[in-house]
Design a protein around this motif. Structure first.
Motif, PDB file in Angstrom:
ATOM      1  N   GLN A 250      17.756 -27.034   4.581  1.00 13.98           N
ATOM      2  CA  GLN A 250      18.774 -26.225   4.611  1.00 13.98           C
ATOM      3  C   GLN A 250      18.326 -24.814   4.256  1.00 13.98           C
ATOM      4  O   GLN A 250      18.915 -23.637   4.692  1.00 13.98           O
ATOM      5  CB  GLN A 250      19.985 -26.612   3.572  1.00 13.98           C
ATOM      6  CG  GLN A 250      20.625 -27.975   4.284  1.00 13.98           C
ATOM      7  CD  GLN A 250      21.297 -28.742   3.156  1.00 13.98           C
ATOM      8  OE1 GLN A 250      20.864 -29.507   2.013  1.00 13.98           O
ATOM      9  NE2 GLN A 250      22.757 -28.521   2.704  1.00 13.98           N
TER      10      GLN A 250
ATOM     11  N   PRO B 196      23.679 -24.304   5.550  1.00 16.88           N
ATOM     12  CA  PRO B 196      24.429 -25.633   6.208  1.00 16.88           C
ATOM     13  C   PRO B 196      24.967 -26.315   4.937  1.00 16.88           C
ATOM     14  O   PRO B 196      24.041 -26.527   4.071  1.00 16.88           O
ATOM     15  CB  PRO B 196      23.470 -26.005   6.989  1.00 16.88           C
ATOM     16  CG  PRO B 196      22.354 -25.049   7.497  1.00 16.88           C
ATOM     17  CD  PRO B 196      22.214 -23.989   6.255  1.00 16.88           C
TER      18      PRO B 196
ATOM     19  N   TRP C  59      22.703 -26.929  12.360  1.00 20.18           N
ATOM     20  CA  TRP C  59      23.819 -25.945  11.940  1.00 20.18           C
ATOM     21  C   TRP C  59      23.358 -24.540  12.337  1.00 20.18           C
ATOM     22  O   TRP C  59      22.104 -24.300  11.905  1.00 20.18           O
ATOM     23  CB  TRP C  59      24.298 -26.097  10.628  1.00 20.18           C
ATOM     24  CG  TRP C  59      24.793 -27.303  10.550  1.00 20.18           C
ATOM     25  CD1 TRP C  59      24.161 -28.328   9.704  1.00 20.18           C
ATOM     26  CD2 TRP C  59      26.283 -27.824  10.278  1.00 20.18           C
ATOM     27  NE1 TRP C  59      25.204 -29.575   9.453  1.00 20.18           N
ATOM     28  CE2 TRP C  59      26.280 -29.003   9.852  1.00 20.18           C
ATOM     29  CE3 TRP C  59      27.356 -27.100  10.719  1.00 20.18           C
ATOM     30  CZ2 TRP C  59      27.517 -29.668   9.923  1.00 20.18           C
ATOM     31  CZ3 TRP C  59      28.712 -27.814  10.433  1.00 20.18           C
ATOM     32  CH2 TRP C  59      28.695 -29.085  10.186  1.00 20.18           C
TER      33      TRP C  59
ATOM     34  N   TRP D 263      24.533 -20.368  12.522  1.00 18.89           N
ATOM     35  CA  TRP D 263      25.393 -19.531  11.914  1.00 18.89           C
ATOM     36  C   TRP D 263      26.000 -18.461  13.105  1.00 18.89           C
ATOM     37  O   TRP D 263      25.281 -18.235  13.984  1.00 18.89           O
ATOM     38  CB  TRP D 263      24.733 -18.536  10.927  1.00 18.89           C
ATOM     39  CG  TRP D 263      25.411 -17.402  10.300  1.00 18.89           C
ATOM     40  CD1 TRP D 263      25.365 -16.273  10.438  1.00 18.89           C
ATOM     41  CD2 TRP D 263      26.453 -17.779   9.106  1.00 18.89           C
ATOM     42  NE1 TRP D 263      26.371 -15.437   9.650  1.00 18.89           N
ATOM     43  CE2 TRP D 263      26.791 -16.421   8.866  1.00 18.89           C
ATOM     44  CE3 TRP D 263      26.719 -18.906   8.260  1.00 18.89           C
ATOM     45  CZ2 TRP D 263      27.813 -16.197   7.645  1.00 18.89           C
ATOM     46  CZ3 TRP D 263      27.696 -18.490   7.402  1.00 18.89           C
ATOM     47  CH2 TRP D 263      28.122 -17.403   7.066  1.00 18.89           C
TER      48      TRP D 263
ATOM     49  N   GLY E 267      29.692 -23.649   5.133  1.00 19.11           N
ATOM     50  CA  GLY E 267      28.236 -23.802   4.275  1.00 19.11           C
ATOM     51  C   GLY E 267      28.560 -23.898   2.886  1.00 19.11           C
ATOM     52  O   GLY E 267      29.768 -23.751   2.391  1.00 19.11           O
TER      53      GLY E 267
END
Length: 580
Positions: free
Chosen positions: A168, A178, A191, A193, A156
């Protein structure tokens, strides 16, 4: 090895030993003339009364498949899965989800289908797995395990980095966001985590569907081996899900914004760096080479949403060495698709002239879109228009694919309340996006309880309200039903030489209301369709020939004695053979 494979391999061995038959007959591969029925296992037939369809339910209805007249079935995923995306999140590629049965049930289905000369295609999801797949659970555990590089991971960006988008910024973890603006097709960032790795993983679809890293050769080997597992069990090929998404830009560049927002409130993007990268064609060539080592003309069908017919050409490969059948979804689902003679004429002509002689695979219905009877209907003449769609599908010079329920006119039953939605797309996108439940309701077999789908009144989705009149049993008893129309056209497609093999010549090509073409042959066949709500004269340029009506959606056409000058009733189809 499956017995069918051993038999075919034996024939190949005879040839290599110098033995020959008295006469050699060269035939097209079976798939060039296939009529394919997509079956959604959850919704086709429930054999054990739990409210969800299963493999034994499909096997029990194979005679119905034969009576319809199709020769191939495509099963959407039946593998073990958490069912977040109803099977498209696969947790084990080499087994069957207990909800649907066992491997033995699958083997029996394949064997019984082959006994009836029905080919079996499986859905194969190569782009991603479930987050519950052992591969991903290992990969997510640390950065140094054997599967660490099997998925797409990234550290990231610092949250304060210049150019970070609002999307984002909604996804901040440990000061990181991201690496780019890529989106999930189901809303939000692509994306997610993982604290254990302190990294984001990429998912083109749901967060529970992490993308595999196809730049890792070990991934390709594992996926090819999974396909060999099923080829060895006798399946006749695969429909490849979301096949264009296998690779992403290694530089992780932002996809350009196109303006406006999608149903999830995110910016519309041009997926320039996250879809249709050229590397996918290298994989397709290697996959085709592997599949071609098996006897029996195994086939690869691709889910290929393309903006033009010409864009399908690369999917066949430079030397017909990639997909045999990329799906032509444009006529049915393309931007601006409409019930219009000019629309369909243009796309059928394009399929004849722009695909360099390859077979087209037309698709008007599937599990991801409202049913064509609703999309092309007008609320009054829906069944009459559905007969025209059936004729387009079954008399053109391509491979035909239909969807369970389409031949009886099943309609889309979209939920009216968010609390009734089962599809996560509809839950997150409500009310602009209501999900795909409406096109996945249980198959309507008869007018009995639960439409004959299940003995359990609590079916996984409600049976559509019109099941008492729209069902297989009722339509089999009605010679004028939509089902009987499908059966007639499928029989003609199978048995008539011109409809099976003939070239396709368009006539009266400027007519805005009537679509007419000739399938060439020793005894040509003319197909004429009136898309108008008013009577229209036929101008075929074939006057003066002896004619024989093969199929007519209106009884008056069966009495016609000439081609040119015959009046086509509103929303009618006429299929007629003639002697030149």
């Amino acid at each position: 090895m499956h017995p069918r494979c051993r038999f075919l391999a034996g024939l190949a061995l005879l040839a290599t030993c110098g033995l020959s038959f008295a006469a050699t007959v060269v035939r097209d591969p079976w798939w060039k003339h296939a009529s394919i029925l997509e079956i959604y296992p959850r919704s086709y037939a429930d054999s054990n009364g739990d409210g969800t369809g299963d493999l034994d339910g499909i096997t029990a209805h194979l005679d119905d498949v034969s009576r319809l007249g199709v020769d191939t079935i495509w099963l959407t995923p039946m593998y073990p899965s958490p069912q977040v995306d109803f099977g498209y999140d696969i947790a084990d590629y080499r087994s069957v989800d207990p909800r649907y049965g066992t491997l033995a049930d699958m083997d029996r289905l394949i064997a019984q289908a082959h006994r009836r000369h029905i080919h079996v295609l499986l859905d194969m999801v190569l782009n991603h797995t479930s987050d519950k797949h052992p591969w991903f659970m290992a990969s997510a555990a640390s950065r140094d395990n054997p599967k660490a590089d099997w998925y797409v991971w990234n550290d990231g960006l610092d949250a304060a980095s210049p150019g970070v988008t609002p999307l984002q910024k909604r996804n901040v973890h440990d000061g990181k966001v991201p690496p780019n603006n890529w989106q999930s097709m189901f809303g939000g960032s692509a994306w997610t985590w993982v604290p254990a790795r302190k990294q984001f993983y990429y998912h083109r679809f749901y967060a529970q569907q992490p993308d595999l890293n196809w730049r890792n050769p070990a991934v390709e080997k594992a996926m090819f081996d999974a396909m060999r597992f099923w080829l060895d069990r006798g399946v006749d090929g695969f429909r490849l899900d979301a096949i264009s998404t296998l690779f992403e830009d290694p530089q992780l560049r932002n996809d350009p914004e196109r303006g406006g927002t999608n149903p999830f409130g995110d910016p519309n993007l041009d997926y320039r760096y996250s879809d249709k990268l050229p590397e996918v064609h290298d994989v397709m060539r290697r996959l085709r080479a592997m599949v071609d080592t098996y006897p029996g003309d195994r086939v690869l069908v691709g889910e290929t949403y393309e903006p033009t017919t010409a864009n399908l050409v690369p999917w066949y490969g430079r030397h017909n060495d990639e997909l045999q059948l990329p799906m032509d979804l444009l006529p049915g689902f393309g931007w601006g698709a409409r019930f219009d003679a000019r629309w369909f004429r243009q796309h059928l002509q394009d399929a004849q002239t722009q695909l360099k002689g390859e077979r087209t695979l037309l698709v008007f219905d599937n599990h991801d879109n409202p049913r064509s009877i609703d999309r092309f209907g007008d609320g009054t003449h829906d069944v009459a228009r559905a007969r025209i769609v059936a004729a387009l599908l079954l008399t053109n010079r391509g491979v035909a694919m239909t969807y369970y329920g389409a031949p009886i006119g099943m309609t889309t039953s979209t939920p009216t309340r968010k609390e009734d939605v089962r599809d996560p797309v509809g839950i997150t996108g409500w009310p602009k996006e209501k999900g795909r439940d409406g096109e996945r309701t249980p198959m309507q077999w008869n007018a009995g309880p639960q439409a004959g789908f299940s003995s359990n009144p609590d079916t996984w989705l409600p049976v559509a309200a019109n099941y008492r009149t729209v069902n297989v049993a009722s339509e089999l008893a009605d010679p004028s039903s939509l089902l009987q129309w499908y059966r007639k056209l499928l029989a003609l497609r199978r048995d008539n030489a011109a409809l099976r093999d003939g070239a396709m010549t368009f006539v009266d090509t400027s007519n805005p209301d009537v679509l007419t073409y000739v399938r060439e042959g020793e005894t040509p066949v003319l197909v004429a369709m009136n898309f108008s709500g008013e009577p229209r004269p036929l101008a075929s340029g074939q006057a003066g020939h002896d004619i024989h009506t093969l199929a007519a959606s209106d009884a008056s056409l069966a009495r016609a004695t000439t081609l040119d000058g015959t009046t086509l009733p509103p929303y009618s189809v006429w299929v007629v053979s003639f002697q030149r």
